[in-house]
Design an enzyme around this catalytic site. Structure first.
Site, PDB file in Angstrom:
ATOM      1  N   GLY A  46       0.843  -1.192   0.000  1.00 43.21           N
ATOM      2  CA  GLY A  46       0.000   0.000   0.000  1.00 43.21           C
ATOM      3  C   GLY A  46       0.877   1.239   0.000  1.00 43.21           C
ATOM      4  N   GLN A  51       3.291   9.838   1.240  1.00 44.55           N
ATOM      5  CA  GLN A  51       4.571   9.124   1.338  1.00 44.55           C
ATOM      6  C   GLN A  51       5.515   9.469   0.183  1.00 44.55           C
ATOM      7  OE1 GLN A  51       2.453   5.178   2.294  1.00 44.55           O
ATOM      8  NE2 GLN A  51       4.392   4.968   3.367  1.00 44.55           N
ATOM      9  N   CYS A  93       5.993  -0.274   7.540  1.00 42.72           N
ATOM     10  CA  CYS A  93       5.628   0.907   6.764  1.00 42.72           C
ATOM     11  C   CYS A  93       6.831   1.316   5.928  1.00 42.72           C
ATOM     12  CB  CYS A  93       5.221   2.045   7.703  1.00 42.72           C
ATOM     13  SG  CYS A  93       4.727   3.547   6.831  1.00 42.72           S
ATOM     14  N   LEU A  94       6.597   1.620   4.671  1.00 45.72           N
ATOM     15  CA  LEU A  94       7.700   2.026   3.797  1.00 45.72           C
ATOM     16  C   LEU A  94       8.327   3.333   4.275  1.00 45.72           C
ATOM     17  CD1 LEU A  94       6.082   1.158   0.337  1.00 45.72           C
ATOM     18  CD2 LEU A  94       7.828  -0.156   1.571  1.00 45.72           C
ATOM     19  N   HIS A 135      -4.315   1.372   7.908  1.00 43.02           N
ATOM     20  CA  HIS A 135      -2.945   1.896   7.990  1.00 43.02           C
ATOM     21  C   HIS A 135      -2.782   3.054   6.995  1.00 43.02           C
ATOM     22  CE1 HIS A 135       1.616   1.243   7.957  1.00 43.02           C
ATOM     23  NE2 HIS A 135       1.426   1.932   6.844  1.00 43.02           N
ATOM     24  N   GLU A 136      -3.274   2.856   5.776  1.00 43.63           N
ATOM     25  CA  GLU A 136      -3.146   3.896   4.745  1.00 43.63           C
ATOM     26  C   GLU A 136      -3.963   5.133   5.102  1.00 43.63           C
ATOM     27  OE1 GLU A 136      -0.828   3.454   2.905  1.00 43.63           O
ATOM     28  OE2 GLU A 136      -0.653   1.287   2.945  1.00 43.63           O
ATOM     29  N   HIS A 139      -2.273   7.470   7.335  1.00 41.26           N
ATOM     30  CA  HIS A 139      -1.308   8.363   6.669  1.00 41.26           C
ATOM     31  C   HIS A 139      -1.977   9.673   6.237  1.00 41.26           C
ATOM     32  CE1 HIS A 139       2.438   6.144   6.401  1.00 41.26           C
ATOM     33  NE2 HIS A 139       1.844   5.062   5.887  1.00 41.26           N
TER      34      HIS A 139
HETATM   35  O1  GNR Z   1       4.007  -2.664   2.655  1.00 41.14           O
HETATM   36  C1  GNR Z   1       3.347  -2.514   3.672  1.00 41.14           C
HETATM   37  N1  GNR Z   1       3.015  -3.586   4.420  1.00 41.14           N
HETATM   38  C2  GNR Z   1       2.107  -3.550   5.460  1.00 41.14           C
HETATM   39  C3  GNR Z   1       2.035  -4.648   6.298  1.00 41.14           C
HETATM   40  C4  GNR Z   1       1.141  -4.672   7.342  1.00 41.14           C
HETATM   41  C5  GNR Z   1       0.309  -3.594   7.541  1.00 41.14           C
HETATM   42  C6  GNR Z   1       0.365  -2.490   6.735  1.00 41.14           C
HETATM   43  C7  GNR Z   1       1.265  -2.465   5.689  1.00 41.14           C
HETATM   44  S1  GNR Z   1       1.320  -1.096   4.654  1.00 41.14           S
HETATM   45  C8  GNR Z   1       2.965  -1.156   4.101  1.00 41.14           C
HETATM   46  C9  GNR Z   1       3.203  -0.102   3.034  1.00 41.14           C
HETATM   47  C10 GNR Z   1       3.020   1.263   3.627  1.00 41.14           C
HETATM   48  O2  GNR Z   1       3.813   1.801   4.331  1.00 41.14           O
HETATM   49  N2  GNR Z   1       1.890   1.854   3.372  1.00 41.14           N
HETATM   50  O3  GNR Z   1       1.623   3.049   3.908  1.00 41.14           O
HETATM   51 NI    NI Z   2       2.742   3.134   5.732  1.00 39.76          NI
END
Ligand code: GNR
Ligand code: NI
Length: 171
Positions: A46, A51, A93-94, A135-136, A139
């Protein structure tokens, strides 16, 4: 399509609140294409526009396994329903590279959004899809998964990432 640079912690950009998009046009579609390319390049599932430094309420996701691609696009997403039952999932999270933690979130949710073509959609999500969309959406509000950890754990992670940024060895 272009691979963009992903903003990482600590960086105030990640704390911005993203603004709603008023039209899904060529500019937004080009942005979604770049976001998807950037996400695949980084092996993520995601990515929110902030980001890559753009404060728009746009998310791309692909939780399909292996090589098959199932891209999903969310513009102006809103959670309209959350299951009161929580589920723990390990998150990464990236923008918080190489850090992982178990996070509790509603196990299911329903999200209203506009798709790649600006068409209104309703998604009923559970499992990894529900975790990832929440999670997204965090952000978009300037929230990172590390914000759910204790102050101590969070500050340890931020310290590590600052050291990585300044290229200093981590002890
Ligand atoms: O790549 C991602 N893996 C992930 C694993 C578990 C819960 C959420 C994520 S999102 C993350 C990519 C990211 O940072 N998205 O904002
Ligand atoms: Ni993230």
């Amino acid at each position: 399509m272009t691979v963009k640079t992903i903003v990482t912690e600590p960086n105030k950009i990640l704390r911005q609140i993203s603004k709603p998009v008023d039209n899904v046009g060529k500019e937004e579609q080009d942005l979604m294409d770049d976001m998807l390319e950037t996400m695949y390049d980084a092996n993520g599932i995601g990515l929110a526009a902030i980001q890559i430094g753009i404060p728009k309420r746009i998310i791309v996701m692909d939780i399909a396994k292996d090589e098959k691609r199932e891209p999903r696009y969310f513009v102006n997403p809103v959670i309209v329903n959350k299951d009161p039952i929580k589920k723990t999932h390990e998150e990464g999270c990236l923008s918080v590279p190489e850090q992982f933690a178990e996070i509790d979130r509603p196990s299911k949710c329903e999200v209203e959004y506009l798709d790649y073509n600006g068409k209104k959609q309703l998604l009923k999500a559970e499992g990894l899809l529900a975790t990832c969309i929440q999670h997204e959406m965090d952000h978009l509000e300037g929230i990172l998964f590390i914000d759910y950890l204790s102050k101590l754990k969070r500050s340890m992670i931020i310290k590590k990432l600052s050291k990585l940024k300044s290229n200093t060895a981590v002890i």
